[in-house]
Design an enzyme around this catalytic site. Structure first.
Site, mmCIF file in Angstrom:
data_model
loop_
_atom_site.group_PDB
_atom_site.id
_atom_site.type_symbol
_atom_site.label_atom_id
_atom_site.label_comp_id
_atom_site.label_asym_id
_atom_site.label_seq_id
_atom_site.Cartn_x
_atom_site.Cartn_y
_atom_site.Cartn_z
ATOM 1 N N ASP A 3 3.255 0.166 7.439
ATOM 2 C CA ASP A 3 3.256 -0.636 8.657
ATOM 3 C C ASP A 3 4.613 -0.737 9.339
ATOM 4 O O ASP A 3 4.707 -1.296 10.431
ATOM 5 C CB ASP A 3 2.758 -2.064 8.350
ATOM 6 C CG ASP A 3 1.295 -2.097 7.972
ATOM 7 O OD1 ASP A 3 0.644 -1.034 7.951
ATOM 8 O OD2 ASP A 3 0.792 -3.200 7.680
ATOM 9 N N CYS B 134 -6.412 -6.742 3.941
ATOM 10 C CA CYS B 134 -7.608 -6.697 4.789
ATOM 11 C C CYS B 134 -8.710 -7.601 4.257
ATOM 12 O O CYS B 134 -9.668 -7.918 4.967
ATOM 13 C CB CYS B 134 -8.154 -5.278 4.879
ATOM 14 S SG CYS B 134 -6.928 -4.081 5.404
ATOM 15 N N SER C 147 0.598 -4.340 -4.126
ATOM 16 C CA SER C 147 -0.650 -3.580 -4.117
ATOM 17 C C SER C 147 -1.873 -4.451 -3.869
ATOM 18 O O SER C 147 -2.840 -4.401 -4.611
ATOM 19 C CB SER C 147 -0.798 -2.864 -5.465
ATOM 20 O OG SER C 147 -1.920 -2.042 -5.476
ATOM 21 N N ALA D 96 0.806 -1.229 0.000
ATOM 22 C CA ALA D 96 0.000 0.000 0.000
ATOM 23 C C ALA D 96 0.838 1.277 0.000
ATOM 24 O O ALA D 96 0.683 2.130 -0.884
ATOM 25 C CB ALA D 96 -0.947 -0.008 1.198
ATOM 26 N N ALA D 97 1.740 1.412 0.965
ATOM 27 C CA ALA D 97 2.516 2.651 1.054
ATOM 28 C C ALA D 97 3.428 2.806 -0.155
ATOM 29 O O ALA D 97 3.474 3.866 -0.784
ATOM 30 C CB ALA D 97 3.329 2.667 2.354
ATOM 31 N N ASN E 252 -1.599 3.975 2.823
ATOM 32 C CA ASN E 252 -1.929 4.617 1.540
ATOM 33 C C ASN E 252 -1.702 6.129 1.602
ATOM 34 O O ASN E 252 -1.121 6.728 0.701
ATOM 35 C CB ASN E 252 -3.391 4.358 1.181
ATOM 36 C CG ASN E 252 -3.588 3.034 0.474
ATOM 37 O OD1 ASN E 252 -3.485 2.940 -0.742
ATOM 38 N ND2 ASN E 252 -3.847 1.985 1.237
ATOM 39 N N GLU F 6 10.295 -5.231 -4.568
ATOM 40 C CA GLU F 6 9.350 -6.003 -3.751
ATOM 41 C C GLU F 6 9.937 -7.396 -3.544
ATOM 42 O O GLU F 6 10.231 -8.099 -4.508
ATOM 43 C CB GLU F 6 7.994 -6.065 -4.456
ATOM 44 C CG GLU F 6 7.036 -7.097 -3.905
ATOM 45 C CD GLU F 6 6.765 -6.978 -2.401
ATOM 46 O OE1 GLU F 6 6.579 -5.844 -1.904
ATOM 47 O OE2 GLU F 6 6.761 -8.026 -1.713
#
Lengths: 468, 468
Positions: B300, B43, B39, B11-12, B322, B33
């Protein structure tokens, strides 16, 4: 012992009475109510007519007996106040006989009456309004009769049946505001063929165009025939109404509901020399005190300051009446309390959709008070894209270009998908003068069953901020 | 041309990459990555395990190909960054071979890893965590196998079947936070007999006690066996797990999900001399810049300032990742942008109930930063009392006694009745430091299908204000 007299026993009046008596049990509280009902939820009337609420009594939150016996309030029903004398500090009321009472504090909460638009034939049988409990009773009886005597349809059997032979009706609704739309649901839900006439070019004109359009589309899906730019000239017929007449022609109907807004009941106040404001409703300061000391005004008869424009505004709705009444009650009981401004917030359910609006969306109005308004509408998802169910949420935001200040918002979604509850965030933003950048940084709750990672409200703020 | 290197493609990282490239197309954006997914909506994993989402790919909002081809981002999957050299301004990554790249701007968005609690037997077969896509895949496969090979129950056939003979499982869940509760729903919904073990005296301990209790009751209704004050000592068995062992005894299980939180992945940053904060996560300023110029941290792996306490807090959730990633992207592209604080807001669905919390509810924590906290919980109705449907909404508010400032809130209701969306109003209040009196004067939307005239949030504010 001092006496607090209240004229009008609905939301504002009874909130004031209850709060004042609770905070100061020594206070003598007298309420004059002209009608036969107090403390009722007029907002529930369309659902009573629809048949989703069984009894008019269900709309009453506190009964006259409870007010009298449990709250020790001197409630006098069927008493019409005919005069206020600010010099003598008296009120004259007519019940079975005429009484004159002295007051130390007075609350004018006389409410509003349905507007009578300049249309011929409003007095024909079968023409209704919906602003009082007795209006609701009459309409429910009409619906019941039509279903018993007419060609029957089961209530809630699906969309209205304007293409079927066995419809009830047809019926006409004049006005495309909340009442018109809620009554379209109520009547269509009972199998009536519904024709709605809206003078302007869109329904729900205080909402954003995108919201209006989304509700309009949905009314179409529900087989409600909406006529826009349809100025009604007459309700034609004999004793009973037979047709709605516009410049475009005649639409045969058996019944008409006129829902073209309400106007404040100000006669009593005017006669007493109490000042009205620019909106035509009773003017009051932050404490709801009128031009006359110790005379307060609250509820649908009064105007209030708009949190965005700082100007007086007339938005007669239930929460404001309750809140302002309660504030007056506290003030009278010895704790001066501001009633708070209004943001022009409103919510409506239309069949399976819901919508809400708050603040200032109208560019002309925003410009008049010095803003340079910009508006953007986004369509987002009400839940995570991968999560089952959900709907589109349309969010319109209006902000000031220079400062980014949020001025207003309008949301629409399927019923249950949170357009209305999401609007709560925007009420805070318009009330506090929050900027788009700040709003878009809010740490709003997120989980897949409730929204996308950026809640639609945040996405709208980001997008509009990017357009500045 | 300047180079923006990003470590971690969730996300970030991907928010930063996308925003930076969109705002400054000349920027060279490289993302390393370590894993095989970018992405993705972690959740959503419980709902994938449950079977409500068909494919892991559904959780991916933007594919690697789209990032590369449409957004012109140099995304390198399966590349683990092994070193950051702040002096040389280089990053060393290992893919099929080792590469060293120079950066002008660097974002550390290495995420978090599931905490390994001090419990014997975590390495046995049948013990799972849920923090990555591969965890989700493994759990879904387990559920699928159990349903194929075991005694079958239809998914979503109602409450879990702990009193029936033909249950799947039994299975154990260690931890009563969001993951534990969402997984209880996922597993019970597939016919498993679920035993949940919570170390402390209540589940969802960041929520109010009233909210925790309401969810606890509901888990009981759904036949989830919740063991409170149940410190798990061991997961006993042979190769495979066979029982959850606490001081109170052994509970036979076929599988265990350990959901006891996450901890920030900070090794890389620490090795490079980047400062960690008081929470143990990477420290960053309002622009998400770390102790080293041009090195940012988001998501996170990092802490952020709490809007109520002003102290650093570690609340690893998707929206913050995000938002902070996007802010870094804008900053790197030339527009210095603050990431915004966090309010510790969270939402959870538990079977047919929903809950949200925001701000500071814990009195000790509130006192530590100088507040004199008071708390009240009210139970209200989600719709007008006379309107069909709806549920109770429990609202807990915490405020400062002296100033009335709203410090935190917690809400619970039936799913779909707006506990989560109503919390949006409280996020604004805690973020802006609004007082109870001011909040209770908010002109929130009202109509019978959506709330009582005073929305439960307003009622809670009034009641707590009255207690000051």
């Amino acid at each position: 012992m001092s006496t607090f007299v209240i004229i009008g026993g609905d939301a504002a009046g009874m909130s004031a009475a209850s709060k004042a008596k609770r905070d100061d049990p020594d206070l003598d509280v007298i309420v004059f109510e002209a009608g036969e009902w107090v403390s009722y939820g007029a907002c529930g009337l369309p659902y009573y007519v629809k048949g989703e609420i069984q009894s008019l009594e269900d709309l009453v939150s506190i009964t006259p007996e409870e007010f009298r016996e449990q709250r020790d309030i001197d409630l006098r029903m069927s008493h019409e106040v005919v005069a206020i004398d600010p010099n003598d500090r008296t009120v004259t009321a007519r019940g079975e006989s005429e009484v004159v009472v002295e007051y130390d504090h007075l609350l004018v909460s006389t409410g509003a009456a349905a507007v009578e638009p300049p249309i011929d034939g409003l007095d024909r049988d079968g023409v209704y309004t919906l602003s009082s409990m007795s209006d609701g009773k009459d309409l429910r009886e009409y619906v019941g009769r039509a279903r018993t005597e007419g060609t029957l349809n089961q209530p809630d059997s699906g969309p209205a049946c304007r293409f079927l032979d066995d419809c009830n009706g047809p019926v006409g609704i004049v006005g495309g505001g909340y009442i018109g739309i809620e009554m379209a649901e109520a009547l269509a839900g009972n199998g009536f063929e519904v024709h709605l006439f809206q003078r302007g070019e869109r329904i729900l004109k205080s909402f954003s165009e995108a919201t209006s359009d989304a509700i309009l589309d949905h009314l179409g899906e529900q087989d409600v025939a909406v006529n826009l730019n349809a100025e009604v000239e007459a309700l034609a017929g004999g004793d009973g109404v037979e047709a709605v007449v516009t410049v475009d022609g005649r639409t045969p109907v058996e019944m008409v509901l006129v829902g073209t807004g309400v106007s404040p009941r100000t006669d009593l106040a005017e006669d007493a020399g109490i000042e009205l404001g620019a909106t035509g409703a009773i003017a009051a300061d932050a404490y709801r005190e009128t031009s006359h000391p110790d005379i307060y005004a609250a509820g649908d008869c009064a105007e209030a300051e708009h949190v965005v424009t700082g100007e007086p505004a007339y938005v007669p709705l239930a929460l404001t009446a309750n809140r302002h009444g309660r504030a007056v009650g506290r003030t009278v009981a010895g704790t001066p309390t501001e009633g708070g401004g209004i943001a022009g917030t409103a919510a409506v359910k239309a069949f399976d959709r819901e919508a809400a609006r708050t603040g200032v969306l109208d560019h002309q109005r925003a410009r008049r008070v010095g803003f340079d308004p910009i508006t953007e509408t986004i369509d987002a998802k009400s839940r995570a894209g991968y999560y089952p169910g959900g709907s589109t949420v349309g969010v319109t935001l209006t902000a000031d270009r220079d400062s980014g200040r949020v001025l207003g918002g309008s949301l629409v979604a399927e019923y249950g998908e949170g357009a209305v509850h999401r609007s709560h965030a925007l009420v805070g933003a318009v009330t506090e003068g929050i900027g788009l950048g700040e709003l878009s940084n809010y740490d709003l709750a997120y989980a897949p069953p409730f929204n996308t990672t950026w809640d639609p409200v945040l996405t709208a703020a980001k997008v509009l901020d990017g357009n500045r």
